[in-house]
Scaffold this motif. Structure first.
Motif, mmCIF file in Angstrom:
data_model
loop_
_atom_site.group_PDB
_atom_site.id
_atom_site.type_symbol
_atom_site.label_atom_id
_atom_site.label_comp_id
_atom_site.label_asym_id
_atom_site.label_seq_id
_atom_site.Cartn_x
_atom_site.Cartn_y
_atom_site.Cartn_z
ATOM 1 N N MET A 286 21.837 -81.727 -33.961
ATOM 2 C CA MET A 286 21.368 -83.099 -33.822
ATOM 3 C C MET A 286 20.773 -83.271 -34.963
ATOM 4 S SD MET A 286 19.847 -83.343 -29.994
ATOM 5 C CE MET A 286 18.837 -84.580 -30.465
ATOM 6 N N GLY B 145 17.797 -84.310 -26.754
ATOM 7 C CA GLY B 145 19.002 -83.901 -26.217
ATOM 8 C C GLY B 145 18.330 -82.509 -25.410
ATOM 9 N N LYS C 33 22.771 -85.405 -24.608
ATOM 10 C CA LYS C 33 21.970 -86.118 -25.571
ATOM 11 C C LYS C 33 21.964 -87.401 -25.170
ATOM 12 C CE LYS C 33 24.075 -82.814 -28.884
ATOM 13 N NZ LYS C 33 25.144 -82.886 -30.061
#
Length: 809
Positions: free
Chosen positions: A315, A430, A449
């Motif tokens: 991420m 997430g 997520k």
């Protein structure tokens, strides 16, 4: 009787290999000089770790007696000390190329792997080559070895008439471990005999099991240590001299400091007070004709060192911090940008990371970038104005990672971008999991997520993935699926290109675990992948791939593969408009790869590929060739040439928006074009000694797309001739980069760097196909910039300074 003795020996050998080995560290009050001689009295009575076992290629085979390896470990309140003796019956044949840090070259290697929590999930690895070059990394089974992590430690390697020795001092500041009176660490020792391409470990690493970090031995005996305060200062000073043809030369002097503070035995604070990334490696830019931005590697040390926690869940894309501005200024008629901002300045950044004794990892990263303006000029009124293209912005990453059962973890990740004022804000959360059976034979992994964008038009999106795999044995397989909603957008602090789809994929593979008469390694893979547009259900991708990768007994690598796309697919991204797609014909891709043994002075890499389609004249092919020659242990040159050609490639050129709705354009224009790319790179290294290297890196790149016919995209995804479009949309991009650097590690953690750099790039609509003209024109025009810089970074240990002051008093 002989059979009984032999069977007993085999049973004892097998039993001993299957057990976790234990080594006791010995306390010492004696001063240990890191000179590679192992001549202090403390070494004499320390317990010995021996009986190494082959890791590769013949897994499980004992090390020969004439190559035996003996390791001892000492400790005090400051550090642990590792002494290693690598015996060799032919010491004159030990390979010992001198390279730069973290690049081992063609040299014998010794390593120590330490897991202070003994939880089987992360090793801190320290290496020393026979030429006395250091390397270090963080190793996890999920991400492999991360050499961007650099610790401060001391070592010395010495060649002898019996082989070679290594002496290492690893301060506790370079490790992470719980604050317990009695420590039990996971530990393993590694040796590579480079001329034989054989790797050995002290505790057996069984390649039948799909894990590396969980097969350490135990280090016991470290008790009642009182590590000193972990506080380090890294002041630096940099001088830059900038020049360009036809422009004024100017000089810049910068200074600043980084701080590293051990909050406790497990957690560390890193902070940049005044950033300076002036000597960071240039990005290798390309002619990007696709619908997505080019993704670049992170070359700034702060954002690469020790960031394994922050990379959980994929991420975090650190290039967003201090990258290009997020706002495109609106231009009125007759206006143009005369000062365009390429990168936003970083004001400061800090990160806190570590793990508790119960296995909870905590990571916090925060960075602030400054308010940034672009200058716009009215070409008629001859007036300028400044427009904000990036407000004052705060970037934050929070990670909570719980490990359990020594081989599994669950992770919560949050990324947040807050921009001052009315500009866009973003938040992504997430949950990721990596679950393994007790015997490490099966794995279940995945994540969920959720992204939230606060802008003129708020939007929320979801990304989920789930996969299951068998991870041990000769035969292995995996299956999985992803789902991504249309409005999933992590791109303020992450990077994601494809949305609005779901997919299914699978892999089956077979590998040999021990050498045969022909191969040291052999693996064959079968992969399938199917992707569907979430709203229409149309097939966006359908691939079937078979590939083989092998290494011969002479350590030459060969690989080849075929990727079959058996049906027409529908590309929803290339048209750059909602609910529009272009048809992609069926095709067959084929590739091969050859890499000869790097132990030899001359070696070569070769990578050809070709793609056929069932559309007449649409063909793509490419090849890379990279010879390399090692003149001696100090001098190495690598050259690489890459060429690719795409005939009758179909790609987006322009669109005409509907006056009422820009998302539903009246017309989308494509081009039938040929795309040709050339790239030349030259890399050289001259090592003065293990602490000083001179490095050369030169890259020339040229790519152009020549349009042959304009096409209009129809609603059904087909392309028809469109002769009314007459704009010149040819593209030609060429660039040149040269880096010549001198690096000297004059003390642990302290470095002097001298760099000369020149670079230039240019984009044109007119294509000049004379290769020489493109190169000389680029190097002789005003775009060529020259930079000379000197940077000094000095590592200061608070405790060392305190002790010196105390001794003088």
């Amino acid at each position: 009787m002989k059979k009984i003795v032999l069977l007993s020996f085999l049973f004892i050998t097998f039993w001993s290999y299957g057990q976790k080995k234990v080594l006791s560290a010995q306390l010492t009050s004696q001063s240990i000089s890191i000179d590679g001689k192992l001549d202090e009295a403390a070494w004499e009575n320390a317990p010995i770790a021996s009986n190494f076992i082959m890791f590769e290629p013949d897994n499980g085979k004992p090390i020969p007696e004439n190559k035996r390896t003996e390791i001892k470990v000492l400790y005090n309140n400051d550090a642990i000390y590792v002494g290693a003796m690598m015996y060799d019956d032919e010491p004159t044949k030990i390979l010992k190329e001198i390279s730069q840090r973290d690049n081992f070259g063609t040299a014998d290697l010794f390593g120590v792997f330490i897991n202070g929590f003994n939880d089987g999930q992360q090793n801190f690895e320290f290496f020393v080559t026979a030429s006395d070059v250091q390397g270090d990394c963080i190793m996890t089974d999920a991400n492999g070895e991360d050499y961007s992590w650099d610790a401060v430690w001391s070592s010395k390697a010495v060649l002898t008439d019996k082989g070679w020795t290594v002496e290492i001092k690893i301060p506790y500041a370079a490790l992470r471990f719980p604050g317990a009176n009695k420590q039990t660490w996971g530990i393993n020792f590694f040796r590579e005999i480079k001329r034989e391409r054989r790797k050995y470990t002290w505790n057996l690493i069984d390649t039948k099991i799909g894990t590396f970090t969980q097969q350490n031995g135990d280090l016991i005996g470290i008790e009642n240590i009182k590590p000193p305060t972990r506080l380090f200062f890294m002041p630096y000073a940099s001088y830059y001299l900038n020049a360009a043809d036809g422009q004024k030369t100017f000089a810049t002097l910068k200074g600043g400091m980084d701080i590293k503070y051990g909050i406790n035995d497990a957690f560390t604070l890193d902070a940049i007070l005044i950033p300076d990334f002036g000597q960071t490696k240039y990005d290798d830019q390309i002619l990007n004709l696709g619908p997505f931005e080019q993704q670049f590697n992170e070359n700034r040390a702060f954002f690469t060192e020790g960031t394994d926690l922050f990379n959980k869940g994929n991420m975090f894309y650190s290039r967003r911090i201090g990258g290009r501005p997020s706002v495109e200024p609106d231009l009125n008629d007759n206006e143009e940008i005369i000062e365009e901002v390429q990168n936003v300045n970083l004001i400061n950044a800090l990160k806190v990371s570590g793990r508790t004794k119960n296995g909870l990892g905590i990571g916090i990263l925060n960075a602030v970038t400054e308010k940034t303006f672009a200058t716009i000029k009215d070409t008629i009124a001859d007036q300028t104005r400044r427009v904000v293209v990036e407000p004052l912005t705060n970037y934050n990453v929070l990670v909570l990672d719980q490990r359990f059962r020594k081989n599994s973890s669950v992770t919560l990740i949050n990324t947040s971008v807050i921009r001052n004022g009315h500009f866009r804000d973003a938040n992504v959360t997430g949950l990721a999991w990596d679950l393994n059976t007790k015997a490490n034979t099966y794995n279940l992994s995945g994540n969920v997520k959720y992204s939230m964008i606060n802008a003129e038009e708020n939007k929320n999106g979801v990304y989920t993935t789930l996969s299951f795999a068998e991870t041990s044995g000769n035969y292995r397989y995996s299956v999985g699926s992803d789902f991504v909603s249309k409005d999933f957008d992590p791109n303020d602090l992450g990077i994601n290109f494809f949305t609005n789809y779901y997919n299914f994929y699978g892999n089956a593979n077979y590998r040999i675990l021990n050498p045969t008469k022909l191969f040291n390694r052999f693996r064959i893979n079968y992969d399938t992948y199917a992707e569907f547009n979430k709203e229409s259900g149309k097939v966006q991708a359908l691939d079937i791939e078979v590939n083989v990768n092998l290494t011969t007994v002479k350590n030459n690598y060969f690989g080849m593969g075929f990727i079959f796309h058996p049906s027409i697919t529908y590309d929803y991204y290339e048209p750059r408009a909602e609910n529009r797609y272009v048809n992609i014909p069926r095709k067959l891709e084929s590739w091969a790869s050859l890499s000869t043994n790097y132990n030899k002075k001359f070696a070569i890499d070769l990578n050809p590929s070709i793609t056929f389609t069932d559309e007449e004249g649409r063909l793509a092919y490419a090849f890379d060739i990279g010879p390399r020659y090692r003149f001696n242990d100090k001098l190495l040159l690598n050259y690489s040439f890459s060429f690719s050609r795409k005939n009758n490639n179909k790609g987006y050129i322009d669109k005409f928006d509907d006056d009422n709705d820009a998302n539903t354009p009246k017309q989308i224009v494509f081009a039938n074009r040929n795309v040709i790319t050339y790239s030349n790179t030259l890399a050289g290294k001259y090592a003065i000694n293990s602490a000083m290297t001179i490095n050369l890196a030169v890259r020339q790149y040229w790519s152009y797309a020549e349009n042959k016919q304009m096409l209009e995209l129809q609603q059904n995804g087909t392309l028809t001739p469109y002769d009314l479009y007459t704009k010149n949309k040819n593209s030609s991009f060429y660039s040149w980069n040269t880096d010549l650097s001198y690096s000297w590690w004059f003390a642990p953690g302290s470095q002097l760097s001298v760099l000369y750099r020149n670079n230039a790039s240019n984009f044109e609509r007119i294509i000049d196909k004379d290769f020489k003209n493109n190169i000389t024109g680029l190097l002789n025009n005003d775009a060529l910039k020259h930079i000379f810089s000197i940077s000094v970074k000095y590592f200061i240990d608070y405790n060392a300074v305190k002790n010196k002051i105390r001794n003088r008093a």
